[in-house]
Design a protein around this motif. Structure first.
Motif, PDB file in Angstrom:
ATOM      1  N   HIS A  93       0.869  -1.176   0.000  1.00 42.60           N
ATOM      2  CA  HIS A  93       0.000   0.000   0.000  1.00 42.60           C
ATOM      3  C   HIS A  93       0.904   1.224   0.000  1.00 42.60           C
ATOM      4  CE1 HIS A  93      -3.479   2.414   2.082  1.00 42.60           C
ATOM      5  NE2 HIS A  93      -3.090   2.944   0.931  1.00 42.60           N
ATOM      6  N   GLN A 120      -1.967  -1.009  -3.933  1.00 38.84           N
ATOM      7  CA  GLN A 120      -2.808   0.181  -3.888  1.00 38.84           C
ATOM      8  C   GLN A 120      -1.912   1.396  -3.787  1.00 38.84           C
ATOM      9  OE1 GLN A 120      -6.025   0.164  -1.049  1.00 38.84           O
ATOM     10  NE2 GLN A 120      -6.189   2.407  -1.042  1.00 38.84           N
ATOM     11  N   ASP A 122      -2.208   5.450  -3.236  1.00 35.93           N
ATOM     12  CA  ASP A 122      -3.101   6.570  -2.916  1.00 35.93           C
ATOM     13  C   ASP A 122      -2.822   7.775  -3.804  1.00 35.93           C
ATOM     14  OD1 ASP A 122      -4.191   4.993  -0.979  1.00 35.93           O
ATOM     15  OD2 ASP A 122      -2.984   5.858   0.655  1.00 35.93           O
ATOM     16  N   ASP A 123      -1.553   8.013  -4.094  1.00 36.46           N
ATOM     17  CA  ASP A 123      -1.203   9.216  -4.867  1.00 36.46           C
ATOM     18  C   ASP A 123       0.029   8.896  -5.731  1.00 36.46           C
ATOM     19  OD1 ASP A 123      -1.685  12.437  -4.819  1.00 36.46           O
ATOM     20  OD2 ASP A 123       0.433  11.945  -5.167  1.00 36.46           O
ATOM     21  N   THR A 146      -4.990   9.192  -8.339  1.00 33.71           N
ATOM     22  CA  THR A 146      -5.347   9.084  -6.918  1.00 33.71           C
ATOM     23  C   THR A 146      -6.278   7.894  -6.737  1.00 33.71           C
ATOM     24  OG1 THR A 146      -7.213  10.612  -7.222  1.00 33.71           O
ATOM     25  CG2 THR A 146      -5.110  11.567  -6.521  1.00 33.71           C
ATOM     26  N   ASN A 147      -6.066   7.219  -5.572  1.00 34.71           N
ATOM     27  CA  ASN A 147      -6.925   6.089  -5.192  1.00 34.71           C
ATOM     28  C   ASN A 147      -6.967   5.023  -6.286  1.00 34.71           C
ATOM     29  OD1 ASN A 147      -7.611   7.465  -2.774  1.00 34.71           O
ATOM     30  ND2 ASN A 147      -9.207   8.602  -3.885  1.00 34.71           N
ATOM     31  N   GLN A 149      -5.946   1.152  -7.475  1.00 37.52           N
ATOM     32  CA  GLN A 149      -5.623  -0.205  -7.042  1.00 37.52           C
ATOM     33  C   GLN A 149      -5.500  -1.081  -8.290  1.00 37.52           C
ATOM     34  OE1 GLN A 149      -8.294  -1.841  -4.143  1.00 37.52           O
ATOM     35  NE2 GLN A 149      -7.051  -3.659  -3.784  1.00 37.52           N
TER      36      GLN A 149
END
Length: 675
Positions: A93, A120, A122-123, A146-147, A149
């Motif tokens: 992550h 994943q 996030d940014d 962004t976000n 996965q």
């Protein structure tokens, strides 16, 4: 596209894994050697990391500089912030991943391992990317996700839900080049939504708002604006992808131009709105259009300063347009079908146009695609034309014309609503040396006949009047009435050519009738009368009087065919004081009796004529003395195209021949013609 994405993703993962594993110790440089060897074993590519910046107080953050993976991947800086993860469980992550100035050369067929089951981010930020492949390149690329996965349970999901903001300075796919481009949007499942797209394309710009359904390959533009495009259709690149089904509720066009020099085609300064666009690959698009067009050129055809509206649908189209052409103006209402290709001219108005007829117009006209053209209304005012085609030696000034309800097909012309009407006039028309002034005409085409109600014109000092009818059915007669007064024959001589120039003044009256659908059926029904009266006729290159003098031998001259006769006539000149040819036609037989030729020294009388039904001559000629008695007789007989002239001496008691109003020439020999 899927393979390219996997390759790019795996490349990023190798970088992340290399940096993350190296951070497993407080002194990550101790693992450089073993880790580099491991990466090379897994990928077959050498890995180099120039420098690692690492703070033990923040073990989940690292900055790597001068990272190189094999010969095809380089990055100036890689910033990585791990949120959580377990390399042993192959889960990762990432809170932040920044890749600065990556330089990637994509090689198709390169397979990299997939080290993770879960990933994943996030940014994700990629800046100043340079990417190249075998048929294209990308410079100045930036991407912000962004976000995201992209890997779940070991499965790569290239179209996972994500928000993105991407831009490039330059993108090239084969010959297609995009300038500065930016796109902001989201991806959900297999639907890409772009809320803001701007791009420099074809020397202009594009702005759009769209959604792309990858499941059905359908591209829907909610908004699309194109400005200042300059398309060269001759070099327009082939798109490297299969076109989707495109729909657009509204497209705004501003100053759009397209050219194809090889086809002499140009469309310039199109500005307007396209609505309700639907376009399936391999089919014609359908849409409605309203706007302006600065210029349209197709071969010899050119229009300018246009504005109007139109529609293009699956089966038909319509266009209402006004503009300028050839120093004049036009207004058109046109529609048609696609298959079969038809054109309906509901209304066409041409005012003050001055076109030029250039060589090649035959080919351009023959290339028109329509199988049927219906003309509802044509209104022409003050139309002038000059021809630069030697096969059409025409000049026309101020043609006014009104034409309605006419249909053209490859089989010919016909009316389109029981009756077609034509009327008009011209100020002057010149065909070679023939000059027509102040002409007026009227005609109608019904289901059973074409009626020439009136045609009048001045031919220099003469007046021409024509009226008549052409029957379109077997039981409808053909009629022709013609009157020509004081016509200068020199106009015809100069038009027909210099072989045997002639001059004089002529009067012609003609009243003929016939029935039939072709020449074979018309010939036996031909009837009527005609009179041609010529004064002061002069023919250069043929010497008639000397030829006739040579025939006045004690015995009848031998038979001559037409070629022999012309050969003996050649040389010198011939002058006629008066010539009158009378024609009476009945059942295909043409009788020229009472016709006569008065030359300077001889008088020739004519009897009988020819039979069109039999295609044969039976014409009697008499060389007359001052008492109108024949002293030499000639019979022109045989096929119409290959006649023979037989001579004989008349009987001593031969009667006088009627030649009125032609008289024996004042300079002719008195008494017997033979010594």
């Amino acid at each position: 596209m899927h393979r390219a994405f996997r390759w790019f993703l795996y490349t990023v993962l190798v970088l992340v894994a290399a940096i993350w594993l190296t951070l497993g110790l407080l002194k990550p440089e101790h693992l450089k050697g073993p880790f580099v060897a491991w990466v090379q074993q897994q990928t077959g590519l050498p890995l180099e990391i120039g420098k690692l910046n690492y703070n033990p107080l923040f073990p989940n953050v690292v900055l790597a500089e001068n990272v190189t993976l094999g010969p095809d991947l380089k990055a100036d800086k890689v910033y990585l912030e791990i949120a959580s993860g377990s390399w042993w469980q192959r889960q990762l992550h990432i809170a932040h991943l920044d890749i600065i100035h990556p330089q990637i050369k994509w090689q198709p067929g390169l397979n990299l391992p997939q080290p993770l089951r879960q990933l994943q981010i996030d940014d994700l930020t990629i800046d100043k990317m340079k990417l190249s492949w075998n048929n294209g390149s990308l410079d100045g690329g930036s991407l912000h996700l962004t976000n995201w996965q992209p890997i779940r349970d070991g499965e790569v999901l290239p179209f996972a839900d994500v928000k993105f903001d991407a831009s490039v300075d330059r993108l090239q796919l084969d010959a297609l080049i995009l300038g500065r481009t930016r796109a902001q949007g989201t991806q959900s499942g297999r639907i890409i939504t772009i809320n803001d797209l701007e791009s420099d394309l074809f020397h202009g710009g594009m702005a759009a708002k769209l959604s792309w359904d990858l499941n059905h390959n359908q591209l829907d533009f909610q908004e699309l604006a194109l400005a200042n495009w300059q398309l060269d259709l001759q070099t327009l690149p082939t798109l490297p992808v299969v076109l989707p089904h495109i729909t657009a509720e509204q497209i705004t066009l501003e100053n759009i131009s397209a050219i194809d020099l090889s086809k002499h085609f140009a469309l310039n300064q199109a500005t307007g709105t396209v609505e309700k666009l639907t376009w399936l690959p391999g089919q014609w698009p359908t849409f409605e259009y309203q706007g302006k067009l600065g210029e349209f050129t197709d071969g010899l055809f050119q229009l300018t300063d246009m504005q109007g509206e139109g529609r293009l649908r699956e089966q038909d189209w319509r266009l209402q347009l006004e503009g300028a052409a050839y120093a004049g103006q036009f207004n058109a209402d046109l529609e048609g079908n696609r298959q079969p290709a038809t054109l309906t001219i509901n209304d066409l108005q041409l005012n003050n146009m001055q076109p030029e007829l250039r060589p090649g117009w035959h080919e351009w006209l023959a290339a028109q695609p329509f199988q049927q053209i219906d003309l509802r209304r044509l209104d022409v005012s003050h139309f002038s034309l000059i021809s630069f085609d030697d096969s059409v030696p025409l000049t026309m000034k101020w043609l006014d014309l009104f034409l309605t309800d006419l249909r053209w097909t490859p089989q010919g012309l016909q009316n389109s609503s029981h009756k077609s009407r034509l009327e008009g006039s011209w100020l002057e028309l010149v065909w070679q040396t023939l000059v027509s002034r102040k002409a007026e005409f009227q005609a109608e085409m019904a289901d059973n006949a074409v009626q020439f109600k009136q045609f009048t014109t001045q031919l220099e000092e003469s007046a021409l009047n024509i009226s008549g009818q052409w029957g379109l059915k077997a039981d409808i007669p053909h009629q022709l009435k013609l009157s020509l007064k004081n016509f200068d024959l020199e106009q015809l001589s100069e038009m027909w050519g210099p072989r045997y120039p002639f001059a004089g003044q002529a009067n012609l009256t003609l009243d003929l009738q016939a029935q039939g659908q072709d020449w074979t059926s018309i010939k036996p029904s031909l009837k009527g009368s005609a009179t041609l009266d010529m004064q002061d006729l002069f023919v250069n290159g043929l010497t008639l009087d000397a030829y006739l003098d040579a025939l006045l031998t004690p015995k009848a001259p031998p038979t001559q065919d037409f070629g022999q006769m012309i050969g003996k006539l050649r040389g010198g000149d011939s002058a006629f004081n008066h010539v009158r040819i009378n024609l009476q036609a009945d059942k295909g037989r043409l009788d020229f009796s009472n016709s006569a030729f008065e030359s300077i020294t001889h008088l020739i009388g004519v009897k009988q004529g020819l039979d069109l039904s039999k295609n044969s001559w039976q014409l009697q000629l008499g060389l007359l003395n001052d008492q109108n008695q024949p002293e030499l007789l000639g019979t022109l007989s045989g096929e119409l195209t290959t006649p023979k002239l037989q001579f004989r001496l008349p009987a001593n008691n031969a009667g006088n021949w009627a030649t009125q109003p032609i008289h024996y020439p004042p300079q002719g020999k008195e008494g017997a013609l033979r010594e």
